[in-house]
Design an enzyme around this catalytic site. Structure first.
Site, PDB file in Angstrom:
ATOM      1  N   ARG A  52    -115.487  69.724  25.164  1.00  0.00           N
ATOM      2  CA  ARG A  52    -114.935  69.340  23.855  1.00  0.00           C
ATOM      3  C   ARG A  52    -115.981  68.632  23.000  1.00  0.00           C
ATOM      4  O   ARG A  52    -116.071  68.867  21.795  1.00  0.00           O
ATOM      5  CB  ARG A  52    -113.691  68.458  24.045  1.00  0.00           C
ATOM      6  N   LYS A 151    -113.323  66.109  17.388  1.00  0.00           N
ATOM      7  CA  LYS A 151    -113.136  64.687  17.692  1.00  0.00           C
ATOM      8  C   LYS A 151    -114.293  63.936  17.038  1.00  0.00           C
ATOM      9  O   LYS A 151    -115.305  63.632  17.658  1.00  0.00           O
ATOM     10  CB  LYS A 151    -113.081  64.477  19.212  1.00  0.00           C
TER      11      LYS A 151
HETATM   12  N1  PMP Z   1    -104.862  63.190  19.793  1.00  0.00           N
HETATM   13  C1  PMP Z   1    -105.762  62.364  19.247  1.00  0.00           C
HETATM   14  C2  PMP Z   1    -105.837  62.275  17.767  1.00  0.00           C
HETATM   15  C3  PMP Z   1    -106.608  61.588  20.065  1.00  0.00           C
HETATM   16  O1  PMP Z   1    -107.507  60.770  19.533  1.00  0.00           O
HETATM   17  C4  PMP Z   1    -106.478  61.679  21.470  1.00  0.00           C
HETATM   18  C5  PMP Z   1    -107.337  60.833  22.367  1.00  0.00           C
HETATM   19  N2  PMP Z   1    -108.583  61.366  22.561  1.00  0.00           N
HETATM   20  C6  PMP Z   1    -105.535  62.565  21.998  1.00  0.00           C
HETATM   21  C7  PMP Z   1    -104.737  63.304  21.131  1.00  0.00           C
HETATM   22  C8  PMP Z   1    -105.386  62.763  23.481  1.00  0.00           C
HETATM   23  O2  PMP Z   1    -106.476  63.507  23.966  1.00  0.00           O
HETATM   24  P1  PMP Z   1    -107.007  63.337  25.447  1.00  0.00           P
HETATM   25  O3  PMP Z   1    -105.877  63.658  26.347  1.00  0.00           O
HETATM   26  O4  PMP Z   1    -108.116  64.313  25.552  1.00  0.00           O
HETATM   27  O5  PMP Z   1    -107.455  61.931  25.582  1.00  0.00           O
END
Ligand code: PMP
Length: 286
Positions: A52, A151
């Site tokens: 990612r 991200k």
């Molecule tokens: N949505 C957003 C906007 C986030 O910032 C996060 C945290 N990274 C998540 C969802 C959850 O993603 P993950 O399970 O990869 O931490």
């Protein structure tokens, strides 16, 4: 002993871990990041997080100056030097030092930062009793403006939603997309359970492709739970039997109230509890 932080290839003391005020990560939020967990000294879902990170970087034409192997080593070294076994790792890659103008071509080297620290989970009580959410008026950024799949260091969209949620007395806020469909929360993905079926918005609802979301979908399938990724509305949330959030830091968190309405029986439901147990087991054995 001071925490050691990895900055630009070196491990330095927390007090000395600094970037330039000309770094475009600071000036414009121009950069990408990851939040990763380690359990019992092992990095959980390293490959998925690095994938990612590299995809986010590619989407903003940012070349990460080290290889994936070097990044994995930097993460492991930073954990090891700080003696952290159960922790949270923040990886940041900024555009680097540039001029006061926007142009990324005028930035020199991207800066790679790795911070490993102790994890601050939500209070245990929330996992027992469940969380209250509020739907906020700040819409999730449309993909045509800035894809939520990236991200990036530019989290103001989520922060504005968080502020609105906080003002309504909630620690997490539910965001809709520009079509009024359920997107995600400010730092977590959302799941519903209805008649034993697990429902979650699809990626093209304009959400981050959560690593925990993927893991939970996989676990549900293994457990024989039917999973569907489909557009959802507030109505679906209000009539759900269960609701929970997923995120690297939070893991699975039950939601029992949304917009002052009780979800299901108002307590963490059986599917949520089953998946939480399966997720915890997985983190402890992988
Ligand atoms: N949505 C957003 C906007 C986030 O910032 C996060 C945290 N990274 C998540 C969802 C959850 O993603 P993950 O399970 O990869 O931490």
């Amino acid at each position: 002993m001071s925490l050691k932080i990895y900055v630009g290839g070196k491990l330095c003391d927390k007090e000395d871990a600094k970037v330039s005020v000309y770094d475009h990560g600071l000036l414009y939020g121009d950069g990408v990041f990851e939040g990763i967990r380690s359990y019992r000294g092992k990095v959980f879902r390293m490959t998925e997080h690095l994938d990612r990170l590299w995809n986010s970087a590619k989407a903003i034409c940012l070349e990460i100056p080290i290889s994936r192997q070097e990044m994995a080593k930097a993460i492991e070294d930073t954990l090891a030097v700080n003696g952290i076994k159960d922790g949270y790792i923040r990886v940041v890659v900024t555009r680097g030092v540039g001029t006061l103008g926007l142009d990324p071509n005028r930035c020199s080297n991207p800066t790679v930062i790795v911070i490993a620290d102790k994890i601050a989970l939500y209070p245990d009580e929330l996992y027992q009793k469940g969380l209250s959410l509020v739907t906020v008026s700040v819409a999730r950024m449309p993909s045509a403006a800035l894809s939520p799949r990236i991200k990036s260091l530019n989290y103001l969209n989520n922060i504005l939603a968080k502020i609105e949620g906080n003002q309504a007395g909630c620690i997490e806020a539910l965001m809709l997309n520009h079509k009024g469909e359920i997107a995600e929360c400010t730092g977590d993905n959302i799941f519903l359970v209805r008649q034993g079926r697990l429902l979650t918005p699809p990626i093209d609802a304009g959400i981050l492709e959560g690593v925990t979301r993927d893991t939970v979908i996989g676990l549900a399938k293994q457990l024989g739970i039917d999973v569907a990724e489909l557009p959802l509305t507030k109505h679906d949330v209000y009539i759900a039997d269960e609701c929970f959030l997923t995120g690297t830091a939070a893991e699975l968190v039950p939601v029992v109230r949304v917009d002052c309405r009780t979800i299901g029986d108002g307590v963490p439901g059986p599917v949520t509890r089953k998946l939480t147990a399966a997720y915890r087991e997985l983190t402890q054995k992988s």
